[in-house]
Design a protein around this motif. Structure first.
Motif, mmCIF file in Angstrom:
data_model
loop_
_atom_site.group_PDB
_atom_site.id
_atom_site.type_symbol
_atom_site.label_atom_id
_atom_site.label_comp_id
_atom_site.label_asym_id
_atom_site.label_seq_id
_atom_site.Cartn_x
_atom_site.Cartn_y
_atom_site.Cartn_z
ATOM 1 N N MET A 70 0.836 -1.185 0.000
ATOM 2 C CA MET A 70 0.000 0.000 0.000
ATOM 3 C C MET A 70 0.878 1.245 0.000
ATOM 4 O O MET A 70 2.020 1.219 0.443
ATOM 5 C CB MET A 70 -0.911 -0.029 1.223
ATOM 6 N N LYS A 71 0.316 2.314 -0.458
ATOM 7 C CA LYS A 71 1.092 3.556 -0.555
ATOM 8 C C LYS A 71 1.441 4.125 0.811
ATOM 9 O O LYS A 71 2.473 4.772 0.971
ATOM 10 C CB LYS A 71 0.327 4.595 -1.360
ATOM 11 N N ARG A 72 0.607 3.892 1.787
ATOM 12 C CA ARG A 72 0.875 4.484 3.093
ATOM 13 C C ARG A 72 1.831 3.654 3.947
ATOM 14 O O ARG A 72 2.211 4.080 5.038
ATOM 15 C CB ARG A 72 -0.429 4.726 3.835
ATOM 16 N N ASP A 73 2.241 2.480 3.456
ATOM 17 C CA ASP A 73 3.210 1.664 4.201
ATOM 18 C C ASP A 73 4.561 2.355 4.232
ATOM 19 O O ASP A 73 4.982 2.976 3.254
ATOM 20 C CB ASP A 73 3.382 0.297 3.541
ATOM 21 N N ASN A 74 5.234 2.228 5.369
ATOM 22 C CA ASN A 74 6.580 2.769 5.425
ATOM 23 C C ASN A 74 7.572 1.757 4.821
ATOM 24 O O ASN A 74 7.192 0.668 4.403
ATOM 25 C CB ASN A 74 6.968 3.144 6.867
ATOM 26 N N ARG A 75 8.809 2.125 4.754
ATOM 27 C CA ARG A 75 9.827 1.292 4.097
ATOM 28 C C ARG A 75 9.965 -0.071 4.770
ATOM 29 O O ARG A 75 10.108 -1.104 4.102
ATOM 30 C CB ARG A 75 11.161 2.022 4.080
ATOM 31 N N TYR A 76 9.915 -0.093 6.086
ATOM 32 C CA TYR A 76 10.040 -1.350 6.831
ATOM 33 C C TYR A 76 8.911 -2.308 6.454
ATOM 34 O O TYR A 76 9.151 -3.491 6.212
ATOM 35 C CB TYR A 76 10.023 -1.065 8.331
ATOM 36 N N ARG A 134 7.080 -2.325 3.687
ATOM 37 C CA ARG A 134 7.249 -2.773 2.293
ATOM 38 C C ARG A 134 8.318 -3.853 2.189
ATOM 39 O O ARG A 134 8.149 -4.865 1.506
ATOM 40 C CB ARG A 134 7.615 -1.599 1.402
ATOM 41 N N ASP A 135 9.449 -3.647 2.885
ATOM 42 C CA ASP A 135 10.525 -4.645 2.845
ATOM 43 C C ASP A 135 10.074 -5.966 3.459
ATOM 44 O O ASP A 135 10.429 -7.043 2.963
ATOM 45 C CB ASP A 135 11.760 -4.119 3.577
ATOM 46 N N LYS A 136 9.294 -5.881 4.511
ATOM 47 C CA LYS A 136 8.790 -7.094 5.160
ATOM 48 C C LYS A 136 7.868 -7.862 4.209
ATOM 49 O O LYS A 136 7.959 -9.095 4.102
ATOM 50 C CB LYS A 136 8.050 -6.702 6.437
ATOM 51 N N LYS A 137 6.999 -7.150 3.502
ATOM 52 C CA LYS A 137 6.094 -7.797 2.549
ATOM 53 C C LYS A 137 6.870 -8.400 1.386
ATOM 54 O O LYS A 137 6.550 -9.493 0.918
ATOM 55 C CB LYS A 137 5.057 -6.791 2.044
ATOM 56 N N LYS A 196 9.909 -9.533 1.479
ATOM 57 C CA LYS A 196 10.592 -10.720 2.003
ATOM 58 C C LYS A 196 9.631 -11.908 2.074
ATOM 59 O O LYS A 196 9.996 -13.033 1.717
ATOM 60 C CB LYS A 196 11.141 -10.399 3.396
ATOM 61 N N LEU A 197 8.412 -11.672 2.506
ATOM 62 C CA LEU A 197 7.419 -12.735 2.568
ATOM 63 C C LEU A 197 7.080 -13.262 1.175
ATOM 64 O O LEU A 197 6.924 -14.469 0.974
ATOM 65 C CB LEU A 197 6.154 -12.248 3.270
ATOM 66 N N CYS A 198 6.989 -12.366 0.203
ATOM 67 C CA CYS A 198 6.688 -12.782 -1.171
ATOM 68 C C CYS A 198 7.829 -13.601 -1.753
ATOM 69 O O CYS A 198 7.599 -14.582 -2.453
ATOM 70 C CB CYS A 198 6.393 -11.579 -2.046
ATOM 71 N N LYS A 199 9.072 -13.209 -1.473
ATOM 72 C CA LYS A 199 10.217 -13.977 -1.956
ATOM 73 C C LYS A 199 10.215 -15.370 -1.344
ATOM 74 O O LYS A 199 10.511 -16.359 -2.008
ATOM 75 C CB LYS A 199 11.520 -13.254 -1.626
ATOM 76 N N ARG A 200 9.879 -15.473 -0.078
ATOM 77 C CA ARG A 200 9.824 -16.766 0.599
ATOM 78 C C ARG A 200 8.732 -17.630 -0.030
ATOM 79 O O ARG A 200 8.897 -18.821 -0.225
ATOM 80 C CB ARG A 200 9.546 -16.544 2.084
ATOM 81 N N ARG A 201 7.619 -17.012 -0.356
ATOM 82 C CA ARG A 201 6.499 -17.734 -0.960
ATOM 83 C C ARG A 201 6.883 -18.290 -2.328
ATOM 84 O O ARG A 201 6.512 -19.401 -2.685
ATOM 85 C CB ARG A 201 5.314 -16.789 -1.074
ATOM 86 N N VAL A 202 7.650 -17.524 -3.092
ATOM 87 C CA VAL A 202 8.088 -17.973 -4.410
ATOM 88 C C VAL A 202 8.978 -19.208 -4.288
ATOM 89 O O VAL A 202 8.949 -20.086 -5.142
ATOM 90 C CB VAL A 202 8.835 -16.824 -5.136
ATOM 91 N N VAL A 203 9.737 -19.307 -3.225
ATOM 92 C CA VAL A 203 10.613 -20.465 -3.016
ATOM 93 C C VAL A 203 9.807 -21.680 -2.590
ATOM 94 O O VAL A 203 10.088 -22.805 -3.016
ATOM 95 C CB VAL A 203 11.682 -20.129 -1.954
#
Length: 81
Positions: free
Chosen positions: A1-7, A9-12, A14-21
């Motif tokens: 989301m646009k209102r998410d801060n950098r932390y 966004r990075d957390k999301k 990381k979760l997506c990368k884990r899901r791809v694996v």
């Protein structure tokens, strides 16, 4: 989301990368080790089914690694002799 801060966004990310694996592994478990259909009853049956599929997956990986080890060792012995 646009209102998410950098932390966040990075957390999301990381979760997506884990899901791809993980998703291809789950797909192989469903196709190769009959995880798509559970014939055991109840929650315990579900757990047993998943554990047996995971054990089969790990056993297959172990057998491949062992076979590669012995093939390499046999090649070394042939070179020495």
């Amino acid at each position: 989301m646009k209102r998410d801060n950098r932390y966040q966004r990075d957390k999301k990310r990381k979760l997506c990368k884990r899901r791809v694996v993980i998703e291809p592994i789950i797909g192989h478990l469903k196709a190769d080790f009959r995880l798509s259909r559970n014939l055991l009853k109840g929650k315990i049956g579900d757990e047993i089914n998943v554990l047996m599929a995971a054990m089969a997956w790990n056993l297959k990986k172990w057998l491949v690694a062992t076979a590669i080890f012995f093939v390499k060792r046999a090649k070394i012995l042939c070179i020495i002799v």
